[in-house]
Design an enzyme around this catalytic site. Structure first.
Site, PDB file in Angstrom:
ATOM      1  N   ARG A   1       0.856  -1.181   0.000  1.00  0.00           N
ATOM      2  CA  ARG A   1       0.000   0.000   0.000  1.00  0.00           C
ATOM      3  C   ARG A   1       0.898   1.239   0.000  1.00  0.00           C
ATOM      4  NH1 ARG A   1      -3.817  -2.521  -1.548  1.00  0.00           N
ATOM      5  NH2 ARG A   1      -5.768  -2.897  -0.450  1.00  0.00           N
TER       6      ARG A   1
ATOM      7  N   HIS B   1      -1.590   0.646  -9.614  1.00  0.00           N
ATOM      8  CA  HIS B   1      -2.323  -0.284  -8.717  1.00  0.00           C
ATOM      9  C   HIS B   1      -2.980  -1.411  -9.529  1.00  0.00           C
ATOM     10  CE1 HIS B   1      -4.423  -0.599  -4.565  1.00  0.00           C
ATOM     11  NE2 HIS B   1      -4.329  -1.803  -5.119  1.00  0.00           N
TER      12      HIS B   1
HETATM   13  P1  NDP Z   1      -2.242 -11.627   4.472  1.00  0.00           P
HETATM   14  O1  NDP Z   1      -3.044 -11.068   5.585  1.00  0.00           O
HETATM   15  O2  NDP Z   1      -2.524 -12.997   3.972  1.00  0.00           O
HETATM   16  O3  NDP Z   1      -0.704 -11.563   4.856  1.00  0.00           O
HETATM   17  C1  NDP Z   1      -0.158 -10.500   5.557  1.00  0.00           C
HETATM   18  C2  NDP Z   1       1.238 -10.869   6.022  1.00  0.00           C
HETATM   19  O4  NDP Z   1       1.820  -9.708   6.658  1.00  0.00           O
HETATM   20  C3  NDP Z   1       1.250 -11.993   7.075  1.00  0.00           C
HETATM   21  O5  NDP Z   1       2.379 -12.803   6.880  1.00  0.00           O
HETATM   22  C4  NDP Z   1       1.368 -11.193   8.374  1.00  0.00           C
HETATM   23  O6  NDP Z   1       1.982 -11.907   9.430  1.00  0.00           O
HETATM   24  C5  NDP Z   1       2.273 -10.072   7.952  1.00  0.00           C
HETATM   25  N1  NDP Z   1       2.184  -8.948   8.883  1.00  0.00           N
HETATM   26  C6  NDP Z   1       1.114  -8.184   9.154  1.00  0.00           C
HETATM   27  N2  NDP Z   1       1.424  -7.252  10.073  1.00  0.00           N
HETATM   28  C7  NDP Z   1       2.718  -7.448  10.391  1.00  0.00           C
HETATM   29  C8  NDP Z   1       3.603  -6.823  11.277  1.00  0.00           C
HETATM   30  N3  NDP Z   1       3.227  -5.817  12.049  1.00  0.00           N
HETATM   31  N4  NDP Z   1       4.869  -7.291  11.358  1.00  0.00           N
HETATM   32  C9  NDP Z   1       5.266  -8.340  10.601  1.00  0.00           C
HETATM   33  N5  NDP Z   1       4.467  -8.985   9.730  1.00  0.00           N
HETATM   34  C10 NDP Z   1       3.202  -8.541   9.625  1.00  0.00           C
HETATM   35  O7  NDP Z   1      -2.364 -10.552   3.258  1.00  0.00           O
HETATM   36  P2  NDP Z   1      -2.227 -10.831   1.706  1.00  0.00           P
HETATM   37  O8  NDP Z   1      -0.960 -11.555   1.475  1.00  0.00           O
HETATM   38  O9  NDP Z   1      -3.477 -11.387   1.164  1.00  0.00           O
HETATM   39  O10 NDP Z   1      -2.120  -9.312   1.164  1.00  0.00           O
HETATM   40  C11 NDP Z   1      -1.093  -8.450   1.609  1.00  0.00           C
HETATM   41  C12 NDP Z   1      -1.353  -7.044   1.125  1.00  0.00           C
HETATM   42  O11 NDP Z   1      -1.097  -6.930  -0.282  1.00  0.00           O
HETATM   43  C13 NDP Z   1      -2.796  -6.543   1.244  1.00  0.00           C
HETATM   44  O12 NDP Z   1      -3.106  -6.164   2.556  1.00  0.00           O
HETATM   45  C14 NDP Z   1      -2.799  -5.364   0.276  1.00  0.00           C
HETATM   46  O13 NDP Z   1      -2.371  -4.205   0.952  1.00  0.00           O
HETATM   47  C15 NDP Z   1      -1.748  -5.754  -0.759  1.00  0.00           C
HETATM   48  N6  NDP Z   1      -2.363  -6.044  -2.064  1.00  0.00           N
HETATM   49  C16 NDP Z   1      -2.008  -5.289  -3.150  1.00  0.00           C
HETATM   50  C17 NDP Z   1      -2.523  -5.562  -4.392  1.00  0.00           C
HETATM   51  C18 NDP Z   1      -2.082  -4.799  -5.576  1.00  0.00           C
HETATM   52  O14 NDP Z   1      -2.590  -5.021  -6.677  1.00  0.00           O
HETATM   53  N7  NDP Z   1      -1.141  -3.894  -5.439  1.00  0.00           N
HETATM   54  C19 NDP Z   1      -3.495  -6.650  -4.598  1.00  0.00           C
HETATM   55  C20 NDP Z   1      -3.798  -7.379  -3.401  1.00  0.00           C
HETATM   56  C21 NDP Z   1      -3.243  -7.088  -2.188  1.00  0.00           C
HETATM   57  P3  NDP Z   1       1.203 -13.103  10.206  1.00  0.00           P
HETATM   58  O15 NDP Z   1       1.122 -14.237   9.215  1.00  0.00           O
HETATM   59  O16 NDP Z   1       2.118 -13.415  11.298  1.00  0.00           O
HETATM   60  O17 NDP Z   1      -0.127 -12.567  10.594  1.00  0.00           O
HETATM   61  C1  OXD Z   2      -6.510  -5.560  -2.816  1.00  0.00           C
HETATM   62  C2  OXD Z   2      -6.059  -4.653  -3.864  1.00  0.00           C
HETATM   63  O1  OXD Z   2      -6.210  -5.323  -1.648  1.00  0.00           O
HETATM   64  O2  OXD Z   2      -6.514  -4.788  -5.008  1.00  0.00           O
HETATM   65  O3  OXD Z   2      -7.180  -6.546  -3.151  1.00  0.00           O
HETATM   66  O4  OXD Z   2      -5.203  -3.803  -3.626  1.00  0.00           O
END
Ligand code: NDP
Ligand code: OXD
Length: 313
Positions: free
Chosen positions: A228, A276
């Site tokens: 993000r 994005h």
């Molecule tokens: P998940 O919730 O599956 O994974 C998030 C990961 O981040 C987990 O491993 C989590 O750890 C870790 N995490 C969260 N907070 C912390 C912290 N404070 N310190 C260390 N690790 C942390 O999310 P997704 O993989 O599905 O998606 C990730 C992000 O990708 C979304 O939130 C979105 O912002 C972005 N995104 C962007 C897109 C784009 O087109 N640009 C499309 C889709 C998503 P734990 O496993 O320990 O909880």
């Molecule tokens: C999502 C994105 O979070 O598209 O799914 O960014």
């Protein structure tokens, strides 16, 4: 069940797909039916970027299905009902696309494509620029969730040396190097020639990509941010590129989207940017997943992707 639907940018395809899959439910299209006061018996909502007054039509909603992996925008919605359960998309076709996007960025960095591009601009035959082998290129992924873990798997298959960082010790693939928690972050960063941010945007992670973090990366590291825009301190990135602390960046997300035309990133020679689009949820996968989650709730179970509002993801 009556379901209220709003998806910014949907041309009707997604709405129709839900109506086809849920023939016994009444799916109310908020946009065309112009519902501004509480409607009857709406117990679920399916949303992407709902307007500020959206939930006025559904004050008793119990389940809110986010048509996204990230719920940062939804969690700050001014009308979000306090007691509703929020369920986000897990993968829904995005992991494969994200793996391709990040692989592109890693290849760009490893094969020095930025330097070749600059040499081309000045018609220089830069035969002396050499690339490190994939195995000697260390990629660190912040976030090992649905997307980060798939990206890690793809990069490992391409021969890169990959490690992940997350909050809790569970990751799907035990073969991956894995750092956990803030204490482990400096060591993880010091071995990340390419750093990828796939964290959710939360109070804990906002602004994490700043000068302090960049100072802990190897000199000349490359940044890939499809997480993000709020993860990145944009001025710190410009400084780090200026001093050579970072060699370049591939950015998909920005503090303000669409990125304003006057923004410095548009013309920066070391930044590649995309609007994005790194990974878009696929219609069939999203509909399948949400319908399955509704059934799980109806059976009294808990589906994957339930958001912990306190953690912020
Ligand atoms: P998940 O919730 O599956 O994974 C998030 C990961 O981040 C987990 O491993 C989590 O750890 C870790 N995490 C969260 N907070 C912390 C912290 N404070 N310190 C260390 N690790 C942390 O999310 P997704 O993989 O599905 O998606 C990730 C992000 O990708 C979304 O939130 C979105 O912002 C972005 N995104 C962007 C897109 C784009 O087109 N640009 C499309 C889709 C998503 P734990 O496993 O320990 O909880
Ligand atoms: C999502 C994105 O979070 O598209 O799914 O960014």
């Amino acid at each position: 069940v009556n379901i209220l639907f709003y998806c910014e940018g949907d041309d009707g395809t997604l709405l129709q797909a839900f109506r086809t899959r849920l023939p016994d439910h009444h799916i109310v299209d908020w946009r065309s039916e112009r519902i501004t006061t509480a409607a009857c018996n709406i117990t679920a909502a399916i949303v992407w970027l709902p307007p500020d007054d959206f939930f006025e039509a559904a004050p008793d909603v119990r389940e809110i299905y986010a048509l996204a992996a990230g719920v940062d925008q939804l969690l700050v919605h001014p009308g979000l009902p306090v007691n509703a359960t929020i369920i986000r998309l897990c993968d829904a076709g995005m992991a494969q696309q994200m793996a391709e996007y990040v692989l592109y960025g890693v290849l760009h960095a490893q094969r020095q494509m930025g330097m070749f591009r600059q040499a081309q601009v000045s018609r220089q035959w830069a035969h002396d620029i050499t690339a490190k082998p994939a195995g000697a290129t260390r990629v660190g992924i912040l976030g090992a969730g649905a997307l980060g873990s798939r990206v890690a798997e793809r990069l490992s298959l391409n021969g890169y040396t990959v490690s992940c960082w997350s909050r809790s010790p569970q990751i799907p693939d035990q073969r991956l190097a894995h750092a956990v928690g803030r204490e482990a972050l400096p060591g993880f960063l010091s071995t990340s020639d390419v750093l990828v941010c796939l964290l959710p945007l939360t109070d804990d992670t906002a602004g994490i990509l700043d000068a302090v973090l960049f100072a802990q990366l190897p000199e000349g590291a490359f940044l890939i941010n499809p997480g993000r825009g709020g993860h990145l301190v944009e001025a710190d990135l410009l400084d780090a590129l200026q001093t050579g602390r970072l060699s370049g960046a591939l950015l998909d997300v920005f503090c303000v989207e669409p990125l304003p035309a006057c923004h410095r990133f548009w013309t920066h020679p070391s930044i590649i940017l995309t609007p994005h689009v790194a990974a878009k949820s696929l219609v069939a996968e999203s509909v399948d997943q949400i319908v399955e989650s509704m059934h799980t709730f109806a059976r009294g179970g808990i589906p994957p992707g339930v958001v912990d509002r306190h953690r912020g993801y």
